[in-house]
Write a protein that holds these residues in place. Structure first.
Motif, PDB file in Angstrom:
ATOM      1  N   VAL A 252       0.836  -1.209   0.000  1.00  0.00           N
ATOM      2  CA  VAL A 252       0.000   0.000   0.000  1.00  0.00           C
ATOM      3  C   VAL A 252       0.867   1.255   0.000  1.00  0.00           C
ATOM      4  O   VAL A 252       0.579   2.225  -0.718  1.00  0.00           O
ATOM      5  CB  VAL A 252      -0.952  -0.009   1.218  1.00  0.00           C
ATOM      6  CG1 VAL A 252      -1.631   1.352   1.378  1.00  0.00           C
ATOM      7  CG2 VAL A 252      -2.005  -1.096   1.054  1.00  0.00           C
ATOM      8  N   ILE A 253       1.944   1.242   0.790  1.00  0.00           N
ATOM      9  CA  ILE A 253       2.855   2.393   0.807  1.00  0.00           C
ATOM     10  C   ILE A 253       3.466   2.603  -0.576  1.00  0.00           C
ATOM     11  O   ILE A 253       3.528   3.736  -1.088  1.00  0.00           O
ATOM     12  CB  ILE A 253       3.972   2.190   1.850  1.00  0.00           C
ATOM     13  CG1 ILE A 253       3.387   2.119   3.261  1.00  0.00           C
ATOM     14  CG2 ILE A 253       5.002   3.316   1.751  1.00  0.00           C
ATOM     15  CD1 ILE A 253       2.737   3.384   3.728  1.00  0.00           C
ATOM     16  N   VAL A 254       3.930   1.514  -1.191  1.00  0.00           N
ATOM     17  CA  VAL A 254       4.521   1.614  -2.531  1.00  0.00           C
ATOM     18  C   VAL A 254       3.485   2.123  -3.531  1.00  0.00           C
ATOM     19  O   VAL A 254       3.788   2.969  -4.385  1.00  0.00           O
ATOM     20  CB  VAL A 254       5.076   0.243  -2.974  1.00  0.00           C
ATOM     21  CG1 VAL A 254       5.548   0.300  -4.431  1.00  0.00           C
ATOM     22  CG2 VAL A 254       6.225  -0.178  -2.073  1.00  0.00           C
ATOM     23  N   PHE A 255       2.267   1.630  -3.420  1.00  0.00           N
ATOM     24  CA  PHE A 255       1.197   2.065  -4.320  1.00  0.00           C
ATOM     25  C   PHE A 255       0.937   3.565  -4.183  1.00  0.00           C
ATOM     26  O   PHE A 255       0.872   4.294  -5.187  1.00  0.00           O
ATOM     27  CB  PHE A 255      -0.084   1.285  -4.019  1.00  0.00           C
ATOM     28  CG  PHE A 255      -1.317   1.856  -4.675  1.00  0.00           C
ATOM     29  CD1 PHE A 255      -1.544   1.683  -6.030  1.00  0.00           C
ATOM     30  CD2 PHE A 255      -2.243   2.580  -3.928  1.00  0.00           C
ATOM     31  CE1 PHE A 255      -2.669   2.218  -6.641  1.00  0.00           C
ATOM     32  CE2 PHE A 255      -3.372   3.119  -4.526  1.00  0.00           C
ATOM     33  CZ  PHE A 255      -3.584   2.936  -5.882  1.00  0.00           C
ATOM     34  N   LEU A 256       0.795   4.036  -2.957  1.00  0.00           N
ATOM     35  CA  LEU A 256       0.463   5.446  -2.733  1.00  0.00           C
ATOM     36  C   LEU A 256       1.585   6.370  -3.196  1.00  0.00           C
ATOM     37  O   LEU A 256       1.337   7.384  -3.866  1.00  0.00           O
ATOM     38  CB  LEU A 256       0.159   5.678  -1.252  1.00  0.00           C
ATOM     39  CG  LEU A 256      -1.117   5.016  -0.713  1.00  0.00           C
ATOM     40  CD1 LEU A 256      -1.236   5.233   0.788  1.00  0.00           C
ATOM     41  CD2 LEU A 256      -2.350   5.550  -1.432  1.00  0.00           C
TER      42      LEU A 256
ATOM     43  N   THR B  64      -2.298   7.813 -22.368  1.00  0.00           N
ATOM     44  CA  THR B  64      -1.710   7.537 -21.066  1.00  0.00           C
ATOM     45  C   THR B  64      -2.434   6.376 -20.393  1.00  0.00           C
ATOM     46  O   THR B  64      -3.655   6.397 -20.247  1.00  0.00           O
ATOM     47  CB  THR B  64      -1.783   8.777 -20.156  1.00  0.00           C
ATOM     48  OG1 THR B  64      -1.102   9.858 -20.795  1.00  0.00           O
ATOM     49  CG2 THR B  64      -1.131   8.485 -18.814  1.00  0.00           C
ATOM     50  N   SER B  65      -1.677   5.363 -20.019  1.00  0.00           N
ATOM     51  CA  SER B  65      -2.245   4.194 -19.345  1.00  0.00           C
ATOM     52  C   SER B  65      -1.711   4.155 -17.918  1.00  0.00           C
ATOM     53  O   SER B  65      -0.566   3.766 -17.685  1.00  0.00           O
ATOM     54  CB  SER B  65      -1.875   2.912 -20.095  1.00  0.00           C
ATOM     55  OG  SER B  65      -2.405   1.779 -19.448  1.00  0.00           O
ATOM     56  N   ILE B  66      -2.535   4.562 -16.978  1.00  0.00           N
ATOM     57  CA  ILE B  66      -2.075   4.704 -15.598  1.00  0.00           C
ATOM     58  C   ILE B  66      -1.726   3.359 -14.976  1.00  0.00           C
ATOM     59  O   ILE B  66      -0.696   3.206 -14.321  1.00  0.00           O
ATOM     60  CB  ILE B  66      -3.153   5.421 -14.753  1.00  0.00           C
ATOM     61  CG1 ILE B  66      -3.363   6.845 -15.267  1.00  0.00           C
ATOM     62  CG2 ILE B  66      -2.751   5.432 -13.277  1.00  0.00           C
ATOM     63  CD1 ILE B  66      -4.434   7.602 -14.515  1.00  0.00           C
ATOM     64  N   PHE B  67      -2.558   2.367 -15.175  1.00  0.00           N
ATOM     65  CA  PHE B  67      -2.399   1.106 -14.454  1.00  0.00           C
ATOM     66  C   PHE B  67      -1.827  -0.018 -15.322  1.00  0.00           C
ATOM     67  O   PHE B  67      -1.960  -1.189 -14.981  1.00  0.00           O
ATOM     68  CB  PHE B  67      -3.747   0.678 -13.872  1.00  0.00           C
ATOM     69  CG  PHE B  67      -4.289   1.642 -12.857  1.00  0.00           C
ATOM     70  CD1 PHE B  67      -3.718   1.735 -11.603  1.00  0.00           C
ATOM     71  CD2 PHE B  67      -5.360   2.468 -13.167  1.00  0.00           C
ATOM     72  CE1 PHE B  67      -4.204   2.630 -10.660  1.00  0.00           C
ATOM     73  CE2 PHE B  67      -5.858   3.365 -12.232  1.00  0.00           C
ATOM     74  CZ  PHE B  67      -5.275   3.450 -10.977  1.00  0.00           C
ATOM     75  N   GLU B  68      -1.157   0.333 -16.408  1.00  0.00           N
ATOM     76  CA  GLU B  68      -0.658  -0.689 -17.336  1.00  0.00           C
ATOM     77  C   GLU B  68       0.306  -1.661 -16.657  1.00  0.00           C
ATOM     78  O   GLU B  68       0.257  -2.859 -16.881  1.00  0.00           O
ATOM     79  CB  GLU B  68       0.033  -0.020 -18.524  1.00  0.00           C
ATOM     80  CG  GLU B  68       0.572  -1.010 -19.549  1.00  0.00           C
ATOM     81  CD  GLU B  68       1.269  -0.310 -20.700  1.00  0.00           C
ATOM     82  OE1 GLU B  68       2.141  -0.940 -21.318  1.00  0.00           O
ATOM     83  OE2 GLU B  68       0.939   0.861 -20.976  1.00  0.00           O
ATOM     84  N   LYS B  69       1.211  -1.159 -15.827  1.00  0.00           N
ATOM     85  CA  LYS B  69       2.194  -2.018 -15.164  1.00  0.00           C
ATOM     86  C   LYS B  69       1.945  -2.142 -13.665  1.00  0.00           C
ATOM     87  O   LYS B  69       2.835  -2.537 -12.916  1.00  0.00           O
ATOM     88  CB  LYS B  69       3.606  -1.471 -15.404  1.00  0.00           C
ATOM     89  CG  LYS B  69       4.063  -1.547 -16.851  1.00  0.00           C
ATOM     90  CD  LYS B  69       5.521  -1.132 -16.992  1.00  0.00           C
ATOM     91  CE  LYS B  69       5.995  -1.270 -18.430  1.00  0.00           C
ATOM     92  NZ  LYS B  69       7.430  -0.912 -18.579  1.00  0.00           N
ATOM     93  N   SER B  70       0.731  -1.845 -13.251  1.00  0.00           N
ATOM     94  CA  SER B  70       0.436  -1.898 -11.820  1.00  0.00           C
ATOM     95  C   SER B  70       0.435  -3.326 -11.274  1.00  0.00           C
ATOM     96  O   SER B  70       0.470  -3.521 -10.055  1.00  0.00           O
ATOM     97  CB  SER B  70      -0.916  -1.238 -11.530  1.00  0.00           C
ATOM     98  OG  SER B  70      -1.958  -1.897 -12.238  1.00  0.00           O
ATOM     99  N   TYR B  71       0.429  -4.325 -12.161  1.00  0.00           N
ATOM    100  CA  TYR B  71       0.525  -5.716 -11.705  1.00  0.00           C
ATOM    101  C   TYR B  71       1.830  -5.960 -10.949  1.00  0.00           C
ATOM    102  O   TYR B  71       1.938  -6.913 -10.167  1.00  0.00           O
ATOM    103  CB  TYR B  71       0.430  -6.676 -12.895  1.00  0.00           C
ATOM    104  CG  TYR B  71       1.612  -6.620 -13.832  1.00  0.00           C
ATOM    105  CD1 TYR B  71       2.741  -7.409 -13.611  1.00  0.00           C
ATOM    106  CD2 TYR B  71       1.614  -5.777 -14.940  1.00  0.00           C
ATOM    107  CE1 TYR B  71       3.836  -7.351 -14.463  1.00  0.00           C
ATOM    108  CE2 TYR B  71       2.697  -5.709 -15.784  1.00  0.00           C
ATOM    109  CZ  TYR B  71       3.809  -6.498 -15.544  1.00  0.00           C
ATOM    110  OH  TYR B  71       4.898  -6.433 -16.383  1.00  0.00           O
ATOM    111  N   LEU B  72       2.815  -5.091 -11.167  1.00  0.00           N
ATOM    112  CA  LEU B  72       4.089  -5.230 -10.462  1.00  0.00           C
ATOM    113  C   LEU B  72       3.921  -5.065  -8.954  1.00  0.00           C
ATOM    114  O   LEU B  72       4.751  -5.536  -8.181  1.00  0.00           O
ATOM    115  CB  LEU B  72       5.100  -4.211 -10.995  1.00  0.00           C
ATOM    116  CG  LEU B  72       5.608  -4.465 -12.420  1.00  0.00           C
ATOM    117  CD1 LEU B  72       6.446  -3.293 -12.908  1.00  0.00           C
ATOM    118  CD2 LEU B  72       6.408  -5.762 -12.483  1.00  0.00           C
ATOM    119  N   LEU B  73       2.854  -4.406  -8.537  1.00  0.00           N
ATOM    120  CA  LEU B  73       2.573  -4.294  -7.105  1.00  0.00           C
ATOM    121  C   LEU B  73       2.290  -5.668  -6.500  1.00  0.00           C
ATOM    122  O   LEU B  73       2.743  -5.977  -5.391  1.00  0.00           O
ATOM    123  CB  LEU B  73       1.387  -3.361  -6.865  1.00  0.00           C
ATOM    124  CG  LEU B  73       1.625  -1.875  -7.153  1.00  0.00           C
ATOM    125  CD1 LEU B  73       0.305  -1.127  -7.174  1.00  0.00           C
ATOM    126  CD2 LEU B  73       2.570  -1.273  -6.114  1.00  0.00           C
TER     127      LEU B  73
END
Length: 272
Positions: free
Chosen positions: A119-123, A139-148
């Protein structure tokens, strides 16, 4: 489940060491990300600022956070070592908990810590991405958010290793020393005697590869030119191809299972 997690929270939140190490983790991560935002890491033809924009910021954020996973492992070591030092494992068994439940409680606490760090890394990554991204139609905000989620698995793996070492050694100082020394230089020395195809499956190597460095920090994977003793220039041996992420994830999860299963076996057989 709730009872086990509640017990873990009561025990760990009362330790000053927990707050010190957890606070240090959060402080260091935020400070390093701020410093990266303030400086411009430049290579010929490459600027670092685009890596603070969406979606690359997810890669940068998780990679930086991975350097501080040792602190999460140390939190787990301190937590387990305190159980032996203060005989709380034994007290909980007298109160009716089984040995399996003791480790299950640590597993739940591990997941909670991993969620906290994720959560800290995400924020932090989200805020930085919003600040530095020039939003447009593509712009794709969550394209690589799977890395979380990948980072989440990595954090659990570090803590599972810390749990395993602490269960074996039981002493906080020696466990922390062993934990750190295994990361470097012990595993590095062990890997040096084996082929590269085998080296990449060692626990620290495979787990750290879950969050590879952003492209700006990666060296070219093309064959390198080397000069032999006769002064002739020839093409060096090509590097071993990196494992795909799905294989790294599977092996890392396997290590998590092994560490926890081994910890359960040790707890079952040894006096508490």
């Amino acid at each position: 489940m709730k009872k086990l997690l509640h017990l873990e929270l009561i025990k760990n939140l009362s330790y000053t060491n927990f707050w010190v190490i957890a606070g240090l983790w959060a402080l260091l991560y935020v400070l390093i990300m701020i410093i990266i935002c303030m400086i411009n890491i430049g290579l010929p033809g490459i600027e670092s600022k685009p890596y603070l924009q969406f979606p690359q910021v997810w890669s940068m954020g998780t990679w930086i956070a991975s350097f501080f996973n040792l602190l999460l492992g140390i939190i787990m070591i301190v937590s387990v070592s305190n159980e032996f030092a203060f005989k709380t494992f034994r007290s909980q068994m007298i109160c009716g908990l089984t040995r399996n439940q003791l480790i299950a409680g640590k597993g739940l606490f591990t997941i909670l810590l991993a969620v906290f760090s994720m959560v800290i890394v995400f924020l932090v990554s989200l805020v930085i991405g919003i600040i530095y991204t020039n939003f447009g139609s593509e712009t794709s905000i969550f394209e690589k958010s799977y890395l979380l989620l990948v980072y989440f698995i990595q954090a659990i793996a570090y803590m599972a290793m810390g749990l395993f070492i602490a269960v074996i050694i039981r002493n906080a100082a020696l466990s922390i020393l062993t934990f750190i020394l295994y990361f470097f230089p012990m595993e590095f020395i062990l890997r040096s005697f084996l082929p590269e195809t085998v080296q990449q499956f060692f626990p620290v190597k495979i787990i750290s590869n879950l969050t590879p460095s952003p492209d700006i920090f990666q060296l070219s994977a093309s064959p390198q030119m080397v000069t032999n003793i006769n002064g002739q220039i020839s093409e060096g041996a090509p590097p071993v191809a990196d494992l795909p992420l799905n294989i790294i994830l599977i092996v890392s999860i396997a290590y998590i299972v092994i560490f926890y299963a081994a910890s359960v076996m040790i707890i079952r057989k040894r006096n508490l």
